[in-house]
Design a protein around this motif. Structure first.
Motif, PDB file in Angstrom:
ATOM      1  N   MET A   1       0.838  -1.202   0.000  1.00 55.19           N
ATOM      2  CA  MET A   1       0.000   0.000   0.000  1.00 55.19           C
ATOM      3  C   MET A   1       0.869   1.247   0.000  1.00 55.19           C
ATOM      4  SD  MET A   1      -3.322   1.125   0.490  1.00 55.19           S
ATOM      5  CE  MET A   1      -3.614   2.846   0.164  1.00 55.19           C
ATOM      6  N   SER A   2       1.769   1.369   1.026  1.00 53.79           N
ATOM      7  CA  SER A   2       2.560   2.590   1.125  1.00 53.79           C
ATOM      8  C   SER A   2       3.570   2.677  -0.014  1.00 53.79           C
ATOM      9  CB  SER A   2       3.271   2.661   2.476  1.00 53.79           C
ATOM     10  OG  SER A   2       4.032   1.496   2.684  1.00 53.79           O
ATOM     11  N   GLY A   3       3.860   1.524  -0.675  1.00 58.12           N
ATOM     12  CA  GLY A   3       4.786   1.530  -1.794  1.00 58.12           C
ATOM     13  C   GLY A   3       4.280   2.314  -2.991  1.00 58.12           C
ATOM     14  N   GLU A   4       2.971   2.570  -3.049  1.00 55.08           N
ATOM     15  CA  GLU A   4       2.389   3.275  -4.194  1.00 55.08           C
ATOM     16  C   GLU A   4       2.645   4.773  -4.146  1.00 55.08           C
ATOM     17  OE1 GLU A   4      -1.751   2.243  -4.254  1.00 55.08           O
ATOM     18  OE2 GLU A   4      -1.274   0.117  -4.095  1.00 55.08           O
ATOM     19  N   VAL A   5       2.968   5.310  -2.979  1.00 58.45           N
ATOM     20  CA  VAL A   5       3.199   6.740  -2.839  1.00 58.45           C
ATOM     21  C   VAL A   5       4.667   6.954  -2.459  1.00 58.45           C
ATOM     22  CG1 VAL A   5       2.494   8.853  -1.647  1.00 58.45           C
ATOM     23  CG2 VAL A   5       0.821   7.030  -2.050  1.00 58.45           C
ATOM     24  N   PRO A   6       5.469   7.534  -3.392  1.00 62.75           N
ATOM     25  CA  PRO A   6       6.885   7.693  -3.062  1.00 62.75           C
ATOM     26  C   PRO A   6       7.067   8.714  -1.939  1.00 62.75           C
ATOM     27  CG  PRO A   6       6.375   8.752  -5.164  1.00 62.75           C
ATOM     28  CD  PRO A   6       5.119   8.113  -4.690  1.00 62.75           C
ATOM     29  N   GLU A   7       7.758   8.308  -0.893  1.00 56.17           N
ATOM     30  CA  GLU A   7       8.047   9.170   0.263  1.00 56.17           C
ATOM     31  C   GLU A   7       6.882  10.070   0.648  1.00 56.17           C
ATOM     32  OE1 GLU A   7      11.721  10.848   1.020  1.00 56.17           O
ATOM     33  OE2 GLU A   7      12.846   9.480  -0.261  1.00 56.17           O
ATOM     34  N   PRO A   8       5.795   9.476   1.127  1.00 58.04           N
ATOM     35  CA  PRO A   8       4.638  10.297   1.492  1.00 58.04           C
ATOM     36  C   PRO A   8       4.979  11.285   2.599  1.00 58.04           C
ATOM     37  CG  PRO A   8       4.399   8.064   2.326  1.00 58.04           C
ATOM     38  CD  PRO A   8       5.583   8.059   1.437  1.00 58.04           C
ATOM     39  N   ARG A   9       4.372  12.460   2.523  1.00 58.31           N
ATOM     40  CA  ARG A   9       4.540  13.457   3.574  1.00 58.31           C
ATOM     41  C   ARG A   9       3.864  12.964   4.851  1.00 58.31           C
ATOM     42  NH1 ARG A   9       4.326  15.383  -1.267  1.00 58.31           N
ATOM     43  NH2 ARG A   9       5.645  17.122  -1.906  1.00 58.31           N
ATOM     44  N   LEU A  10       4.171  13.662   5.948  1.00 57.06           N
ATOM     45  CA  LEU A  10       3.697  13.213   7.258  1.00 57.06           C
ATOM     46  C   LEU A  10       2.163  13.083   7.300  1.00 57.06           C
ATOM     47  CD1 LEU A  10       5.464  12.537   9.678  1.00 57.06           C
ATOM     48  CD2 LEU A  10       4.980  14.810  10.577  1.00 57.06           C
ATOM     49  N   ASP A  11       1.469  14.075   6.755  1.00 58.08           N
ATOM     50  CA  ASP A  11      -0.005  14.034   6.779  1.00 58.08           C
ATOM     51  C   ASP A  11      -0.529  12.808   6.037  1.00 58.08           C
ATOM     52  OD1 ASP A  11       1.042  16.702   7.076  1.00 58.08           O
ATOM     53  OD2 ASP A  11      -1.035  17.396   7.092  1.00 58.08           O
ATOM     54  N   THR A  12       0.154  12.451   4.942  1.00 55.79           N
ATOM     55  CA  THR A  12      -0.254  11.290   4.160  1.00 55.79           C
ATOM     56  C   THR A  12       0.078  10.002   4.896  1.00 55.79           C
ATOM     57  OG1 THR A  12       0.249  12.618   2.221  1.00 55.79           O
ATOM     58  CG2 THR A  12      -0.120  10.268   1.853  1.00 55.79           C
ATOM     59  N   ARG A  13       1.228  10.012   5.596  1.00 53.83           N
ATOM     60  CA  ARG A  13       1.592   8.838   6.385  1.00 53.83           C
ATOM     61  C   ARG A  13       0.539   8.547   7.452  1.00 53.83           C
ATOM     62  NH1 ARG A  13       7.514   9.726   8.551  1.00 53.83           N
ATOM     63  NH2 ARG A  13       7.880  11.337   7.002  1.00 53.83           N
TER      64      ARG A  13
END
Ligand SMILES: *Cc1c(COP(=O)(O)O)cnc(C)c1O
Length: 394
Positions: A1-13
């Motif tokens: 799942m998290s692999g789809e968003v490169p280096e997500p920002r804190l709010d996205t995390r």
């Protein structure tokens, strides 16, 4: 799942984290169970002998609790996190897991009241010597470390109730002992102690992380090997996080970024309003230019946070009148929830101290602490203005 968003920002995390065990459910499932079935003896043996299994027995771990732990780890930039039944469950477990008879601990004097009792009342009974120092004085914190004997440095920032700050870079630079930061009053949207080089960050997740005054929970985040050690003691200590509370807290974390932003913005307005009011002698808020450590606040805090404290010039009676005159806010302990709360430290958290000891801690009779909630900022300011008019009608 998290692999789809490169280096997500804190709010996205805060949205992505803690979904490993969801099995297709978008919302996090509540695993209300104390035990898990093994299909084979070998599988049972694997669960029984692995560190931090989430599907073996409730005191060892739980998939819902693991989701909460993973979310906190993602927000703090930690390898892992371990949940506990409360903030004090986390703090007492980690201290007793890491310290033994003959060890020395350095802790800041400005501590949450129960943490202070642990260091001053419990640790000495087990032969753990504790030196308390002024957390504002970085040199005093580092200077109290005894090479070869000090195993733990424990600090809290911002502090309760005066919102003083401890320099996280200075704590991270101390070599030798494990360095632990109670970051409850700020949380990961505002400050991330691990990025300053400390070893462990601890929270009373009862407060802002869960954020709705409906879950009692604690958490420690840091390196996996350190957490495995703390976990193995934790299975003996038994302050185990409830899956129900972890479920509430994980839901709370999804909205943490917007809640903290709103609370900080309202708190800034309230602090500025209080500074101009004749009934108020002094305001303590890291977002004010008048805060004595404003430069440090800018370096280590992204926002001022949702807590504001202030001294009423009229002392105890003014504190009583203010606390009883608010209409929107509630006179109640705790912080970080949707409701604006008022506390009067001299009659509550510091009530067992002598007036002299309270004064030495900076807890004056007219000190009031506000935990700013999520009501409309105009309504919060109007409520405080109305209560101050009851204190001092000038
Ligand atoms: C509330 C609090 C604690 C204790 O947490 P509980 O969840 O009440 O056990 C520890 N540290 C700080 C700074 C707190 O505010």
């Amino acid at each position: 799942m998290s692999g789809e968003v490169p280096e997500p920002r804190l709010d996205t995390r805060a949205i992505l984290a803690g979904r490993q065990d969801n099995e297709g459910s978008l919302a996090h499932p509540l695993w209300a169970t104390t035990t898990f079935e093994s299909t084979t003896l070998d599988e049972g043996q694997r669960q029984a002998t692995s560190a931090r299994p989430s599907r073996f027995y409730g005191r060892y771990g739980n998939p819902t609790v693991r989701g909460f732990e993973d979310a906190v780890a993602a927000l703090e930039g930690a390898e892992a996190a371990q949940a506990f039944a409360s903030g004090m469950g986390a703090i007492s477990s980690l201290v007793l897991a890491l310290c033994s008879k003959g060890d020395h601990v350095v802790a800041t004097r400005q501590l949450y009241s129960s943490t202070a009792l642990l260091f001053q009342g419990v640790c000495p009974r087990f032969g753990i010597e504790v030196t308390l120092v002024d957390g504002v004085d970085s040199e005093a914190v580092a200077g109290a470390v005894v090479p070869g004997r000090t195993v733990l440095v424990f600090v809290e920032t911002p502090t309760n109730p005066l919102l003083q700050l401890v320099d996280l870079d200075a704590v991270g630079a101390i070599q030798g002992p494990l360095r632990v930061v109670d970051s409850t009053f700020a949380g990961p949207m505002i400050q991330r102690p691990l990025e300053h080089g400390v070893d462990l960050v601890v929270h009373s997740a009862t407060k802002g992380l869960a954020g709705h005054n409906d879950a009692t929970l604690g958490v420690v985040a840091g390196a996996e090997d350190l957490l495995q050690w703390i976990w193995s003691y934790h299975t003996i200590h038994g302050a185990v996080a409830s899956p129900h509370d972890a479920h509430s807290a994980l839901r709370g974390i999804r909205t943490l970024p917007v809640r903290v932003e709103r609370q900080s913005a309202t708190a800034q307005r309230v602090a500025e309003f209080l500074e101009d009011h004749p009934a108020v002698a002094q305001v303590h808020y890291p977002g004010l230019e008048s805060h004595p450590q404003r430069d440090l606040a800018k370096r280590q805090m992204a926002l001022g946070g949702g807590l504001v404290s202030f001294d009423l010039a009229g002392g105890w009676e003014a504190g009583r009148r203010f606390a009883e005159a608010v209409r929107l806010a509630h006179l109640a302990p705790s912080l970080g929830g949707p409701e604006t709360l008022v506390t009067h430290p001299a009659s509550t958290t510091a009530a067992n101290l002598t007036p002299e000891d309270r004064a030495a801690m900076g807890v004056g009779d007219g000190l009031v602490r506000l935990s700013i909630g999520l009501e409309h900022p105009d309504d919060v300011v109007a409520d405080i203005a109305g209560a101050l008019a009851a204190v001092d009608p000038r």
